[in-house]
Design a protein around this motif. Structure first.
Motif, mmCIF file in Angstrom:
data_model
loop_
_atom_site.group_PDB
_atom_site.id
_atom_site.type_symbol
_atom_site.label_atom_id
_atom_site.label_comp_id
_atom_site.label_asym_id
_atom_site.label_seq_id
_atom_site.Cartn_x
_atom_site.Cartn_y
_atom_site.Cartn_z
ATOM 1 N N LYS A 28 0.806 -1.216 0.000
ATOM 2 C CA LYS A 28 0.000 0.000 0.000
ATOM 3 C C LYS A 28 0.849 1.281 0.000
ATOM 4 O O LYS A 28 0.380 2.328 -0.405
ATOM 5 C CB LYS A 28 -0.925 0.026 1.233
ATOM 6 N N GLN A 29 2.090 1.180 0.477
ATOM 7 C CA GLN A 29 2.919 2.372 0.626
ATOM 8 C C GLN A 29 4.080 2.350 -0.368
ATOM 9 O O GLN A 29 4.795 1.358 -0.467
ATOM 10 C CB GLN A 29 3.471 2.461 2.057
ATOM 11 N N GLN A 30 4.245 3.447 -1.078
ATOM 12 C CA GLN A 30 5.366 3.586 -2.005
ATOM 13 C C GLN A 30 6.437 4.442 -1.345
ATOM 14 O O GLN A 30 6.160 5.570 -0.903
ATOM 15 C CB GLN A 30 4.912 4.242 -3.298
ATOM 16 N N PHE A 31 7.648 3.907 -1.271
ATOM 17 C CA PHE A 31 8.763 4.638 -0.672
ATOM 18 C C PHE A 31 9.598 5.196 -1.815
ATOM 19 O O PHE A 31 10.224 4.441 -2.565
ATOM 20 C CB PHE A 31 9.598 3.719 0.220
ATOM 21 N N ILE A 32 9.587 6.506 -1.967
ATOM 22 C CA ILE A 32 10.184 7.163 -3.129
ATOM 23 C C ILE A 32 11.507 7.800 -2.714
ATOM 24 O O ILE A 32 11.535 8.729 -1.897
ATOM 25 C CB ILE A 32 9.218 8.224 -3.696
ATOM 26 N N LYS A 214 20.620 -2.188 -6.050
ATOM 27 C CA LYS A 214 21.330 -3.395 -5.609
ATOM 28 C C LYS A 214 20.624 -4.028 -4.420
ATOM 29 O O LYS A 214 20.448 -5.243 -4.348
ATOM 30 C CB LYS A 214 22.764 -3.018 -5.211
ATOM 31 N N VAL A 215 20.218 -3.189 -3.472
ATOM 32 C CA VAL A 215 19.592 -3.679 -2.247
ATOM 33 C C VAL A 215 18.213 -4.271 -2.545
ATOM 34 O O VAL A 215 17.848 -5.328 -2.031
ATOM 35 C CB VAL A 215 19.477 -2.548 -1.208
ATOM 36 N N VAL A 216 17.444 -3.585 -3.394
ATOM 37 C CA VAL A 216 16.078 -4.011 -3.691
ATOM 38 C C VAL A 216 16.048 -5.333 -4.446
ATOM 39 O O VAL A 216 15.203 -6.206 -4.178
ATOM 40 C CB VAL A 216 15.332 -2.915 -4.486
ATOM 41 N N TYR A 217 16.964 -5.511 -5.401
ATOM 42 C CA TYR A 217 16.926 -6.693 -6.260
ATOM 43 C C TYR A 217 17.819 -7.831 -5.786
ATOM 44 O O TYR A 217 17.933 -8.858 -6.451
ATOM 45 C CB TYR A 217 17.278 -6.297 -7.692
ATOM 46 N N ASP A 218 18.433 -7.667 -4.620
ATOM 47 C CA ASP A 218 19.263 -8.723 -4.032
ATOM 48 C C ASP A 218 18.742 -9.006 -2.623
ATOM 49 O O ASP A 218 18.811 -8.137 -1.758
ATOM 50 C CB ASP A 218 20.733 -8.282 -3.997
ATOM 51 N N SER A 219 18.230 -10.193 -2.414
ATOM 52 C CA SER A 219 17.637 -10.513 -1.104
ATOM 53 C C SER A 219 18.672 -10.522 0.023
ATOM 54 O O SER A 219 18.326 -10.355 1.193
ATOM 55 C CB SER A 219 16.926 -11.873 -1.162
ATOM 56 N N LYS A 220 19.943 -10.720 -0.352
ATOM 57 C CA LYS A 220 21.009 -10.709 0.655
ATOM 58 C C LYS A 220 22.160 -9.828 0.160
ATOM 59 O O LYS A 220 23.200 -10.334 -0.279
ATOM 60 C CB LYS A 220 21.505 -12.127 0.932
ATOM 61 N N ALA A 255 15.194 -4.369 5.116
ATOM 62 C CA ALA A 255 14.147 -5.154 5.781
ATOM 63 C C ALA A 255 12.759 -4.675 5.373
ATOM 64 O O ALA A 255 11.851 -5.482 5.153
ATOM 65 C CB ALA A 255 14.315 -5.065 7.295
ATOM 66 N N GLY A 256 12.579 -3.368 5.249
ATOM 67 C CA GLY A 256 11.282 -2.822 4.855
ATOM 68 C C GLY A 256 10.870 -3.263 3.462
ATOM 69 O O GLY A 256 9.693 -3.540 3.207
ATOM 70 N N ILE A 257 11.845 -3.346 2.563
ATOM 71 C CA ILE A 257 11.567 -3.799 1.192
ATOM 72 C C ILE A 257 11.292 -5.300 1.163
ATOM 73 O O ILE A 257 10.315 -5.759 0.565
ATOM 74 C CB ILE A 257 12.753 -3.466 0.268
ATOM 75 N N GLN A 258 12.153 -6.062 1.812
ATOM 76 C CA GLN A 258 12.040 -7.517 1.751
ATOM 77 C C GLN A 258 10.803 -8.044 2.479
ATOM 78 O O GLN A 258 10.231 -9.058 2.094
ATOM 79 C CB GLN A 258 13.316 -8.153 2.312
ATOM 80 N N ASN A 259 10.374 -7.342 3.539
ATOM 81 C CA ASN A 259 9.178 -7.749 4.277
ATOM 82 C C ASN A 259 7.897 -7.199 3.658
ATOM 83 O O ASN A 259 6.812 -7.367 4.210
ATOM 84 C CB ASN A 259 9.265 -7.287 5.739
ATOM 85 N N LYS A 260 8.057 -6.491 2.507
ATOM 86 C CA LYS A 260 6.947 -5.903 1.767
ATOM 87 C C LYS A 260 6.134 -4.919 2.605
ATOM 88 O O LYS A 260 4.920 -4.766 2.452
ATOM 89 C CB LYS A 260 6.023 -7.004 1.210
ATOM 90 N N GLU A 261 6.833 -4.231 3.524
ATOM 91 C CA GLU A 261 6.183 -3.174 4.284
ATOM 92 C C GLU A 261 6.039 -1.915 3.432
ATOM 93 O O GLU A 261 5.203 -1.053 3.705
ATOM 94 C CB GLU A 261 7.011 -2.854 5.547
ATOM 95 N N MET A 262 6.879 -1.817 2.398
ATOM 96 C CA MET A 262 6.819 -0.676 1.495
ATOM 97 C C MET A 262 7.351 -1.099 0.139
ATOM 98 O O MET A 262 8.121 -2.055 0.018
ATOM 99 C CB MET A 262 7.625 0.502 2.053
#
Length: 265
Positions: A28-32, A214-220, A255-262
């Motif tokens: 629901k939240q877009q982090f720009i 890099k962070v968004v498209y790499d889980s680790k 963590a926020g990206i990977q947990n789909k909080e944003m």
């Protein structure tokens, strides 16, 4: 997603047309985060809300121009999503404005103030169209009417921007200006006039945008590889960059990206 025709392609990267319902979105939240681009958004749906780490909030009903932003912000759409976003190239918006582009940095503004009343009538004309292709055609005609006869940006600034973008912001500005004081000052003036921010901040934004990808498209993500690849001094430098642009530490952001909080944009 649509790409503009010439000559608008010289100043505009793309158009986005987005229609749907917020309830259908997984996040629901877009982090720009800052990416050195500016955007003109024409909204035909529900009210949109934007939240900054500083506590500032903004609600957008009809249209907005988002100038160069050095801080990330959170965007939340209303239930009905129906909007067109014009994504300008870093030096593009200055060629349509009625005031210096530097005055729009760190601002989200009613576009009538900077482009003239034509934006309100343009929004109405687009709304009247049923087909997406017709909406884009009306949009392009309106933008052509706004384009200055005397272009602000020149080949010099275009060359500097392309060199910095090619290197994802990892570039020595002194080397770009041939280590000449007069050339460096020229570059500073050109960036302020055409982009609205300094070349140093522009480079930092592009480097940070590349790191975010890099962070968004790499889980680790390997933080030490990122530090080395983007010529950061050490882990402390990486943390400071994340806190400056987002208000989060690198691990909090990941963590926020990977947990789909944003959803990162």
């Amino acid at each position: 997603k649509f790409h503009p025709g010439y000559p608008l392609s010289e100043y505009i990267e793309m158009y986005w047309y987005w229609k749907g319902f917020a309830s259908e979105m997984p996040v629901k939240q877009q982090f720009i985060t800052p990416d050195a681009h500016t955007n003109l958004v024409l909204n035909f749906g529900s009210e949109m809300k934007y939240f900054y780490a500083s506590g500032m909030q903004m609600s957008i009903k009809d249209a907005m121009y988002i100038g160069q932003q050095s801080k990330a912000y959170m965007g939340i759409t209303g239930e009905i999503i129906d909007l067109i976003s014009i994504r300008f190239k870093p030096h593009g918006a200055a060629n349509f404005m009625k005031l210096p582009v530097a005055e729009t940095a760190e601002q989200i503004i009613n576009p009538d103030y900077i482009f003239g009343k034509i934006t309100d009538s343009l929004r109405s004309q687009i709304y009247e169209q049923t087909l997406v292709a017709d909406k884009i055609r009306v949009l392009e005609n309106g933008l052509l009417a706004l384009l200055h006869k005397h272009i602000v940006a020149d080949r010099y600034i275009d060359l500097m921007i392309n060199k910095i973008r090619t290197n994802e912001g990892v570039v020595s500005l002194k080397d770009l200006s041939s280590r000449s004081e007069s050339e460096y000052k020229r570059m500073q003036r050109s960036f302020n006039a055409c982009v609205g921010i300094s070349p140093k901040l522009f480079s930092r934004m592009l480097r940070f945008d590349a790191i975010c990808k890099k962070v968004v498209y790499d889980s680790k993500p390997d933080w030490f590889d990122i530090i080395a690849d983007y010529q950061l001094a050490d882990q402390s430098h990486l943390i400071k960059e994340f806190q400056f642009f987002t208000g989060y530490s690198p691990t909090e952001f990941a963590a926020g990206i990977q947990n789909k909080e944003m959803q990162w944009v």
